[in-house]
Enzyme design. Structure first.
Site, PDB file in Angstrom:
ATOM      1  N   LYS A  18       0.828  -1.206   0.000  1.00 51.88           N
ATOM      2  CA  LYS A  18       0.000   0.000   0.000  1.00 51.88           C
ATOM      3  C   LYS A  18       0.861   1.254   0.000  1.00 51.88           C
ATOM      4  O   LYS A  18       0.585   2.223  -0.717  1.00 51.88           O
ATOM      5  CB  LYS A  18      -0.908   0.022   1.240  1.00 51.88           C
ATOM      6  CG  LYS A  18      -2.117  -0.876   1.171  1.00 51.88           C
ATOM      7  CD  LYS A  18      -3.004  -0.623   2.374  1.00 51.88           C
ATOM      8  CE  LYS A  18      -4.221  -1.519   2.365  1.00 51.88           C
ATOM      9  NZ  LYS A  18      -5.122  -1.236   3.506  1.00 51.88           N
ATOM     10  N   ASP A  72      -8.320   2.241   3.905  1.00 55.22           N
ATOM     11  CA  ASP A  72      -8.867   0.949   4.317  1.00 55.22           C
ATOM     12  C   ASP A  72      -9.491   0.341   3.079  1.00 55.22           C
ATOM     13  O   ASP A  72     -10.308   0.968   2.403  1.00 55.22           O
ATOM     14  CB  ASP A  72      -9.895   1.051   5.443  1.00 55.22           C
ATOM     15  CG  ASP A  72     -10.059  -0.309   6.127  1.00 55.22           C
ATOM     16  OD1 ASP A  72      -9.064  -0.834   6.653  1.00 55.22           O
ATOM     17  OD2 ASP A  72     -11.177  -0.865   6.113  1.00 55.22           O
ATOM     18  N   PHE A 157       0.097  -7.398  -4.591  1.00 52.15           N
ATOM     19  CA  PHE A 157       0.112  -8.017  -3.274  1.00 52.15           C
ATOM     20  C   PHE A 157      -1.319  -8.396  -2.908  1.00 52.15           C
ATOM     21  O   PHE A 157      -2.254  -8.151  -3.660  1.00 52.15           O
ATOM     22  CB  PHE A 157       0.715  -7.060  -2.225  1.00 52.15           C
ATOM     23  CG  PHE A 157      -0.079  -5.784  -2.042  1.00 52.15           C
ATOM     24  CD1 PHE A 157      -0.977  -5.649  -1.002  1.00 52.15           C
ATOM     25  CD2 PHE A 157       0.078  -4.719  -2.926  1.00 52.15           C
ATOM     26  CE1 PHE A 157      -1.708  -4.474  -0.838  1.00 52.15           C
ATOM     27  CE2 PHE A 157      -0.641  -3.544  -2.768  1.00 52.15           C
ATOM     28  CZ  PHE A 157      -1.536  -3.426  -1.716  1.00 52.15           C
ATOM     29  N   ASP A 160      -4.309  -9.799  -5.390  1.00 51.87           N
ATOM     30  CA  ASP A 160      -4.049  -9.502  -6.803  1.00 51.87           C
ATOM     31  C   ASP A 160      -3.888 -10.744  -7.681  1.00 51.87           C
ATOM     32  O   ASP A 160      -4.368 -10.763  -8.816  1.00 51.87           O
ATOM     33  CB  ASP A 160      -2.817  -8.609  -6.949  1.00 51.87           C
ATOM     34  CG  ASP A 160      -3.093  -7.156  -6.585  1.00 51.87           C
ATOM     35  OD1 ASP A 160      -4.267  -6.738  -6.650  1.00 51.87           O
ATOM     36  OD2 ASP A 160      -2.143  -6.441  -6.232  1.00 51.87           O
ATOM     37  N   ARG A 186      -7.640   1.767  -5.525  1.00 55.03           N
ATOM     38  CA  ARG A 186      -6.796   2.695  -4.769  1.00 55.03           C
ATOM     39  C   ARG A 186      -6.412   3.901  -5.641  1.00 55.03           C
ATOM     40  O   ARG A 186      -6.429   5.040  -5.165  1.00 55.03           O
ATOM     41  CB  ARG A 186      -5.561   1.967  -4.244  1.00 55.03           C
ATOM     42  CG  ARG A 186      -4.695   2.819  -3.310  1.00 55.03           C
ATOM     43  CD  ARG A 186      -3.699   1.969  -2.545  1.00 55.03           C
ATOM     44  NE  ARG A 186      -4.395   1.042  -1.649  1.00 55.03           N
ATOM     45  CZ  ARG A 186      -4.453  -0.279  -1.825  1.00 55.03           C
ATOM     46  NH1 ARG A 186      -3.845  -0.843  -2.858  1.00 55.03           N
ATOM     47  NH2 ARG A 186      -5.114  -1.036  -0.977  1.00 55.03           N
TER      48      ARG A 186
END
Length: 203
Positions: A18, A72, A157, A160, A186
């Site tokens: 992330k 989140d 990650f 995925d 994201r």
């Protein structure tokens, strides 16, 4: 209240994947992972992505006394009534790794036909100016796909490797980081946030 364009922002995450994606997408902002401030992860007690993002952002802002950004996100699978959902990172139990979470998901979907394996990645981003910010900036992104029967690809990650992207006819883990960031949940949420910040920035 406006943002200072040079103001440091604490990123309320210790997830290396992330952190890399957020810093790449928001490359023009001085975003610093919370580990630099020795801030531990806070317990995510919310029942929704929004609640958990607020909890994490508030915790980091309080500990650092700086603006804080939290993500989140998770995978929502229709046939599993929304699971793994907000516990995506710990689906196989507290302390579980990506492989264990993937294995549990594939076991839960064993025998489920392709047309019923619809799913989506959800991302909620929260930016709090300070710990008591009554009106944080909140954005969200949704990325639709299907769950494969086995993992594919080496990039990314989390889930995925089993998230099939119809638009590109491949798994998310088979996309380059740049392409993934341009279309992912994201990426969507972070670009929305950047637009909101620019509307409130003070130079």
């Amino acid at each position: 209240m406006t943002f200072d364009v040079d103001q440091k922002i604490v990123l309320a995450s210790n997830n290396a994947g992330k952190i890399a994606e957020i810093q790449a997408i928001l490359a023009h902002y001085p975003i610093i992972p919370q580990a630099r401030f020795a801030i531990d992860e806070v317990e995510e007690t919310g029942s929704t992505f929004i609640e958990n993002a607020i909890i994490k952002a508030r915790h980091a802002a309080q500990a650092s006394r700086l603006p804080a950004l939290a993500d989140d996100s998770g995978l929502v699978v229709d046939v599993l009534d929304g699971a793994p959902g907000v516990i995506s990172a710990r689906y196989a139990g507290v302390g579980s790794n990506d492989r264990q979470n993937l294995d549990k998901l594939l076991q839960a979907l064993e025998g489920i036909p392709e047309q019923q394996r619809t799913a989506r990645f959800i991302c909620v981003i929260v930016l709090m100016r300070h710990a008591n910010d009554p009106f944080p900036l909140i954005t969200q992104g949704v990325w639709e796909g299907l769950i494969l029967e086995q993992a594919r690809g080496e990039n990314g990650f989390g889930y995925d490797p089993v998230f099939w992207v119809p638009e590109f006819q491949c798994a998310s883990a088979e996309l380059s980081p740049e392409l993934k960031n341009s279309v992912s949940h994201r990426g969507q949420a972070l670009r929305q946030l950047a637009e909101l910040v620019m509307q409130q920035v003070s130079i």
